[in-house]
Design an enzyme around this catalytic site. Structure first.
Site, mmCIF file in Angstrom:
data_model
loop_
_atom_site.group_PDB
_atom_site.id
_atom_site.type_symbol
_atom_site.label_atom_id
_atom_site.label_comp_id
_atom_site.label_asym_id
_atom_site.label_seq_id
_atom_site.Cartn_x
_atom_site.Cartn_y
_atom_site.Cartn_z
ATOM 1 N N HIS A 73 -13.659 -11.420 1.591
ATOM 2 C CA HIS A 73 -12.960 -12.588 2.127
ATOM 3 C C HIS A 73 -11.498 -12.229 2.386
ATOM 4 O O HIS A 73 -10.806 -11.724 1.515
ATOM 5 C CB HIS A 73 -13.014 -13.759 1.140
ATOM 6 C CG HIS A 73 -14.343 -14.432 1.114
ATOM 7 N ND1 HIS A 73 -14.530 -15.697 0.610
ATOM 8 C CD2 HIS A 73 -15.560 -14.034 1.549
ATOM 9 C CE1 HIS A 73 -15.808 -16.032 0.725
ATOM 10 N NE2 HIS A 73 -16.449 -15.038 1.281
ATOM 11 N N TYR A 201 -9.191 -24.148 -3.114
ATOM 12 C CA TYR A 201 -8.593 -24.863 -4.248
ATOM 13 C C TYR A 201 -8.132 -26.231 -3.735
ATOM 14 O O TYR A 201 -7.340 -26.298 -2.789
ATOM 15 C CB TYR A 201 -7.389 -24.079 -4.787
ATOM 16 C CG TYR A 201 -7.776 -22.749 -5.401
ATOM 17 C CD1 TYR A 201 -7.976 -22.625 -6.771
ATOM 18 C CD2 TYR A 201 -7.963 -21.612 -4.610
ATOM 19 C CE1 TYR A 201 -8.333 -21.408 -7.340
ATOM 20 C CE2 TYR A 201 -8.325 -20.389 -5.172
ATOM 21 C CZ TYR A 201 -8.506 -20.298 -6.537
ATOM 22 O OH TYR A 201 -8.873 -19.089 -7.104
ATOM 23 N N PRO A 292 -8.611 -20.070 -15.604
ATOM 24 C CA PRO A 292 -9.334 -19.422 -14.505
ATOM 25 C C PRO A 292 -8.784 -19.688 -13.108
ATOM 26 O O PRO A 292 -9.287 -19.125 -12.138
ATOM 27 C CB PRO A 292 -10.742 -20.008 -14.627
ATOM 28 C CG PRO A 292 -10.568 -21.304 -15.324
ATOM 29 C CD PRO A 292 -9.398 -21.138 -16.231
ATOM 30 N N LYS A 296 -8.141 -14.321 -12.535
ATOM 31 C CA LYS A 296 -7.597 -13.053 -13.023
ATOM 32 C C LYS A 296 -8.341 -12.430 -14.205
ATOM 33 O O LYS A 296 -8.144 -11.248 -14.507
ATOM 34 C CB LYS A 296 -6.125 -13.247 -13.442
ATOM 35 C CG LYS A 296 -5.181 -13.436 -12.264
ATOM 36 C CD LYS A 296 -4.944 -12.123 -11.542
ATOM 37 C CE LYS A 296 -4.304 -12.309 -10.193
ATOM 38 N NZ LYS A 296 -5.119 -11.898 -9.070
HETATM 39 C C1 PHB Z 1 -15.625 -18.662 -9.208
HETATM 40 O O1 PHB Z 1 -16.150 -18.392 -8.121
HETATM 41 O O2 PHB Z 1 -16.312 -18.829 -10.220
HETATM 42 C C2 PHB Z 1 -14.151 -18.782 -9.280
HETATM 43 C C3 PHB Z 1 -13.391 -18.611 -8.131
HETATM 44 C C4 PHB Z 1 -12.024 -18.728 -8.199
HETATM 45 C C5 PHB Z 1 -11.415 -19.028 -9.397
HETATM 46 C C6 PHB Z 1 -12.174 -19.191 -10.546
HETATM 47 C C7 PHB Z 1 -13.550 -19.066 -10.495
HETATM 48 O O3 PHB Z 1 -10.085 -19.169 -9.443
#
Ligand code: PHB
Ligand code: APR
Length: 387
Positions: A73, A201, A292, A296
């Protein structure tokens, strides 16, 4: 009594990758894991790999399935105020990320380890580390009903946040830094084609939501919830309804499908310093935790063991104990950068309980800055792909 060069406690990504890197350098290790192989391979974790992480997997011969099944990506989405924006990682910093589940990496590394014939023991009980301040540390454990003792040159504590290695360091040696957040994530894995092209996000007046994916048929979504949220309060229908509210845009809805798995995780930041005591080296979640939001956790664990493997190789080649000194300070510089980035992303995107209008406006202003200023977006991108 058996002997090895490096005793590795924990078969998560940190322990398994360390064993792999050492094997490539001809260094012998024994990996001890308290759970079963099935459990470790079923545990659902995050799935965003920094380019440095995916490159390392490829360079060291364990990236073949990731290259086939993972998705590269070039950007991520940030959504607020009913609008979706794109951070073009590739254009801003010339790097991208790979979407490939941590669980899949663990499976690939277990397979690679078993193929070497070097020991990887599952369902090991009563693991304890001893004589850390000497040059003959030992690990004792129970395996298949038999009590065993393993003599090592060094021990790698890769046993996660709840492991035994960090607590074995005598009181007063470590300084611990931590922050708990007043929210958690409710995560769902759904059998449905992802409605988004890139990890997105989203922040909304009802709280944060994250749209992610695993494969073309598997979506991974998260909702901000209370840190101790009761899963029973979240039947699938409510999860979809809340996701639609938080992530829906005019003319766009999220495709729904069967929920395969769901769970709640709390969020914390944590660092233990230093990451070494005598001949015990901590790596990954055993030494530090990030919330999360910056994706990282796995990348930090891989960064730690890359440096640890290099350090151990240098030490065997040079016979000089001074080379061991470099591990902790060098790791901690990278760890604290990721700690800051993860804290910053988390506080910018989540709605804290009882937020006042001042706090809300600060967050909105920061979000507008990040998507509106090329300099601000570049800073986010540089941290996101790995600094
Ligand atoms: C996930 O795909 O589980 C994931 C993606 C981005 C993040 C945290 C978890 O910041
Ligand atoms: N003895 C042996 N193994 C243990 C013990 C013990 N006493 N305690 C824990 N373990 C094992 C756990 O079962 C787990 O398999 O250590 C392993 C630690 O693995 P992870 O928790 O995956 O930690 P790490 O390898 O550092 O990887 C960090 O994992 O938790 C995620 O978000 C985190 O992505 C990050 C990554």
């Amino acid at each position: 009594m058996t002997r090895t060069q490096v005793g590795i406690v924990g078969a998560g990504p940190a322990g398994l990758m360390l064993a792999h890197l050492l094997h490539l350098e001809g260094i012998d290790s024994v990996v001890l894991e308290d759970r079963s192989r099935e459990y470790v391979e079923a545990r659902i974790r995050a799935g965003v790999l920094e380019q440095g992480t995916s490159d390392l997997l490829v360079e060291t011969g364990v990236g073949e399935r990731m290259q086939r099944e993972g998705e590269v990506h070039a950007g991520i989405g940030i959504q607020f105020d009913g609008e979706r924006h794109r951070i073009d990682l590739e254009a801003l910093v010339g790097k991208s990320i790979v979407i490939y589940g941590q669980t899949e990496i663990v499976k690939d590394l277990i397979e690679a380890r078993l193929a070497t014939g070097r020991p990887l023991l599952f369902e090991v009980g009563e693991v304890a580390v001893h004589d850390l301040e000497t040059d003959r540390p030992r690990i004792t454990f129970v395996h298949e009903g038999a009590r065993q003792e393993l003599e090592c040159d060094v021990i790698a504590g890769c046993d996660g946040f709840h492991g035994v290695c960090r607590p074995s360091i005598p009181a007063g040696v470590l300084t611990e830094f931590s922050r708990e957040y007043p929210f958690g994530w409710l995560g769902v894995l759904a059998e449905v084609a992802p409605s988004i092209e890139e990890v997105t996000y989203c922040t909304h007046e009802r709280g944060f939501a994250l749209l992610s994916l695993r494969t073309r048929q598997l979506s991974r979504y998260y909702l901000q919830c209370a840190p101790d949220e009761e899963l029973a309060l979240w039947p699938d229908g409510r999860i979809w309804e809340e996701l639609q509210t938080r992530v829906g845009l005019e003319g766009w809805t999220l495709a729904e499908g069967p929920v395969l798995e769901k769970g709640v995780t709390g969020m914390r930041s944590f660092v233990a310093e230093p990451m070494r005591h005598g001949c015990l080296f901590l790596a990954g979640d055993a030494a530090h935790i990030v919330p999360p939001t910056g994706a990282k956790g796995l990348n930090l664990a891989i960064g730690d063991v890359r440096l640890l493997a290099e350090t151990i190789v240098d030490w065997y080649r040079s016979g000089d104990n001074a080379v061991l000194e470099r591990y902790s300070p060098e790791c901690l510089r990278r760890v604290w950068r990721a700690e800051h980035f993860s804290w910053w992303m988390t506080t910018m995107l989540h709605l804290p309980p009882g937020e006042d209008p001042f706090g809300y406006r600060l967050r909105q202003s920061q979000l507008r800055y990040v998507v509106g200023s090329r300099v601000a977006a570049t800073s986010l991108a540089e941290n996101y792909v790995g600094y």
